[in-house]
Scaffold this active site. Structure first.
Site, mmCIF file in Angstrom:
data_model
loop_
_atom_site.group_PDB
_atom_site.id
_atom_site.type_symbol
_atom_site.label_atom_id
_atom_site.label_comp_id
_atom_site.label_asym_id
_atom_site.label_seq_id
_atom_site.Cartn_x
_atom_site.Cartn_y
_atom_site.Cartn_z
ATOM 1 N N SER A 193 0.849 -1.190 0.000
ATOM 2 C CA SER A 193 0.000 0.000 0.000
ATOM 3 C C SER A 193 0.892 1.252 0.000
ATOM 4 C CB SER A 193 -0.956 -0.058 1.201
ATOM 5 O OG SER A 193 -2.033 0.835 1.041
ATOM 6 N N MET A 194 0.760 2.149 0.969
ATOM 7 C CA MET A 194 1.637 3.312 1.002
ATOM 8 C C MET A 194 3.099 2.894 0.924
ATOM 9 S SD MET A 194 2.095 6.279 3.944
ATOM 10 C CE MET A 194 3.236 5.368 4.989
#
Length: 245
Positions: free
Chosen positions: A92-93
């Site tokens: 994700s991030m």
């Protein structure tokens, strides 16, 4: 790579004789301990986890001004560990941060990773920003429930809720204000992972990571949602091990 709060890197099981290292970067709201179960699961590989500020043993540490600055700080601390080949895994991030770290290291004249694993995130050039970090606490908590990565019971405890939402808001600020600068693409291979039921990412969009490198790319879809790699840890680790060869 000590456990002091000022440092970014954690090695839960040091393996000084390992053939390679893999540096793991968590999702927004995640911490280094999420990768503790990986520590002895990858043959010939030492697992290094990045600890973001504001959580776990860095609860009092300040956040950098932006994502590029954070990647630069991680790259500075990682540089002395490049005495052997390394890979980057970001979820994700963390996938976006890993991509920035690869560029930051290349800018310092260091080698690119053996492979970049980009999990559960659109390609950096497709980042569109967002306003989740500007929401009130109830809106931010609802976003965490939607993605399913945070125990709903924890968010019902006022003290824990306040602490968690404080660093989650900062994580969202970093990723939602990030815009990838123009620069030559990487040359390393990129493996793209995602869950089949991820509410924010589909294979067509995930495949656009191919534009981030001149090297080969491959795409793997796992059962599960955005956090597929938790219930399907063994399958994820098998795929990582196979890609590292």
């Amino acid at each position: 790579m000590e456990n002091g709060s000022a440092t970014w890197l954690r090695s839960f099981v040091p393996r000084p004789d390992a053939e390679r290292r893999i540096v793991c970067l968590a999702h927004g709201g995640g911490g280094a301990t999420g990768f503790r179960p990986w520590a002895q699961a990858l043959p010939g590989t030492e697992v290094i986890a990045v600890q973001y500020p504001g959580r776990e043993d860095r609860v009092a540490d300040a956040f950098p001004p932006d994502l590029a600055a954070m990647a630069a700080l991680i790259a500075d601390e990682l540089a002395p560990l490049l005495d052997r080949p390394y890979a980057l895994f970001g979820h994700s991030m963390g996938a976006t941060v890993a991509h920035e770290v690869a560029h930051a290291l290349r800018d310092r004249g260091r080698p690119e990773p053996l492979r970049l694993f980009a999990s559960g995130r659109e390609a950096p050039h497709d980042e569109e920003g967002g306003k989740v970090h500007l929401m009130d606490d109830d809106g931010l908590a609802e976003e965490l429930r939607r993605l399913g990565g945070t125990d709903a019971e924890v968010l019902r405890v006022p003290e824990l809720r306040a602490m968690i939402l404080a660093y989650v808001r900062e994580d969202y600020r970093l990723i939602e204000t990030y815009r990838a600068p123009y620069r030559p693409p990487l040359t390393c291979p990129v493996s793209v992972f995602l869950g089949a039921a991820d509410p924010d990412l589909d294979p067509a969009r995930a495949s656009r990571w191919a534009e981030s490198t001149t090297g080969p790319t491959d795409l793997r879809v796992f059962p599960g949602d955005h956090f597929y790699l938790v219930p399907h840890r063994a399958e994820t680790l098998d795929a990582v091990a196979a890609a590292l060869g």
